[in-house]
Write an enzyme that holds these catalytic residues in place. Structure first.
Site, mmCIF file in Angstrom:
data_model
loop_
_atom_site.group_PDB
_atom_site.id
_atom_site.type_symbol
_atom_site.label_atom_id
_atom_site.label_comp_id
_atom_site.label_asym_id
_atom_site.label_seq_id
_atom_site.Cartn_x
_atom_site.Cartn_y
_atom_site.Cartn_z
ATOM 1 N N PHE A 100 -49.560 -40.715 -32.300
ATOM 2 C CA PHE A 100 -49.647 -41.562 -31.157
ATOM 3 C C PHE A 100 -50.503 -40.284 -30.309
ATOM 4 C CE2 PHE A 100 -47.937 -41.707 -26.826
ATOM 5 C CZ PHE A 100 -48.346 -42.453 -26.585
ATOM 6 N N ASN A 197 -40.554 -38.580 -25.022
ATOM 7 C CA ASN A 197 -41.673 -39.421 -24.592
ATOM 8 C C ASN A 197 -41.317 -40.075 -25.823
ATOM 9 O OD1 ASN A 197 -43.531 -41.457 -23.620
ATOM 10 N ND2 ASN A 197 -45.133 -40.057 -24.457
ATOM 11 N N PRO A 198 -40.289 -41.561 -24.959
ATOM 12 C CA PRO A 198 -39.732 -41.921 -25.950
ATOM 13 C C PRO A 198 -40.762 -43.522 -25.727
ATOM 14 C CG PRO A 198 -38.387 -42.307 -24.733
ATOM 15 C CD PRO A 198 -39.496 -41.408 -24.215
#
Length: 282
Positions: A100, A197-198
């Site tokens: 990510f 920060n899911p």
């Protein structure tokens, strides 16, 4: 067009080449010229400032490489996967496909965390879903804390270690593969603060083309985007801890029902972005 012949083929001046290639990216990005400049800087191994000030000749083999990467970007492939790095909190983080890409708004989560760490003398911080290590490594870099990081991706574990080593905090950044805080169950009582920060994007949500190249497990949080929060607060008793997480701006009402004691904070653009639950210092 300025060009010259040499043993490797025709060489062209970089300014002409960048101008031509920028057109290729006009439908992909709002900053086509800048992106071509960044890719050219990587391919040529020349600082972008020097490319702007010196109209150098580009060897034919390097031109082919540059064209290939710009065409790859034109498909929507993320710029930062091509560059192999992303700046976050003034630090350069290595990123690659399957990781990510850190977002600028998440820097505000780190800044909030650093303020809380300083105010309450936090010593041990957990980082769930560390990815590149952007949150955890930054916190370890700018605060004298131990970071316990987790991720379900083995690649993320390795990349976050690489970034911790790059920024010289590997001795205070411990990362293990696993979900939530399960890899550090035995250390749970030592944790003062939990950061994440899911994945909180709703399934089926329309996203920019480049985002779809990123790992889906880091993006999507179920039908309502709340799967992570529901499972986290079901699984863990966070009494005595501080929880700070990124959220979707339209998830506040649902999260208020899930975590009534939480405070919801806006980012610098005025959008609700963070869930803060302080059960440690009242």
């Amino acid at each position: 067009m300025v060009a010259r012949e040499n043993v490797s083929g025709v060489e062209r001046k970089i300014w002409d080449l960048m101008k031509e290639l920028s057109v290729t990216l006009e439908n992909v990005t709002e900053s086509p010229s800048l992106e071509v400049l960044l890719i050219a800087s990587k391919v040529l191994g020349v600082r972008k400032e020097d490319l702007l000030s010196k109209n150098i000749f580009v060897p034919a083999d390097r031109e082919r490489n540059l064209r290939q990467l710009v065409m790859k970007r034109a498909t929507g492939y993320p710029l930062h996967y091509i560059l192999g790095e992303k700046e976050f909190m003034g630090l350069s983080f290595y990123v690659e496909e399957g990781i990510f890409i850190p977002r600028p708004e998440t820097e505000e989560l780190v800044e909030l965390a650093l303020d809380i760490i300083k105010k309450y003398n936090v010593r041990v911080v957990a980082d769930i879903g560390t990815g590149s290590g952007a949150i955890g490594v930054s916190v370890a870099k700018f605060a004298d804390v131990i970071v316990l990081a987790t991720d379900i991706s083995e690649k993320a574990v390795e990349v976050s270690k690489k970034n911790a080593r790059r920024h010289r905090v590997l001795e205070r950044f411990l990362v293990k593969r696993g979900g939530f805080l399960e890899p550090f169950r035995e250390k749970f009582d030592l944790i003062d603060m939990i950061l994440s920060n899911p994945p909180y994007v709703r399934e089926g949500a329309k996203l920019p083309r480049d985002v779809l190249f990123e790992p889906s497990e880091a993006l999507f949080g179920g039908k309502d985007g709340l799967n992570f929060y529901k499972e986290f607060f079901r699984r863990y008793n966070v009494e005595g801890k501080i929880v700070l997480m990124e959220i979707g701006e339209d998830q506040v009402e649902a999260l208020k029902k899930l975590v009534p004691e939480a405070e919801f904070l806006k980012d610098s653009s005025g959008r609700f972005r963070f869930l803060l639950l302080n059960r440690h210092f009242f």
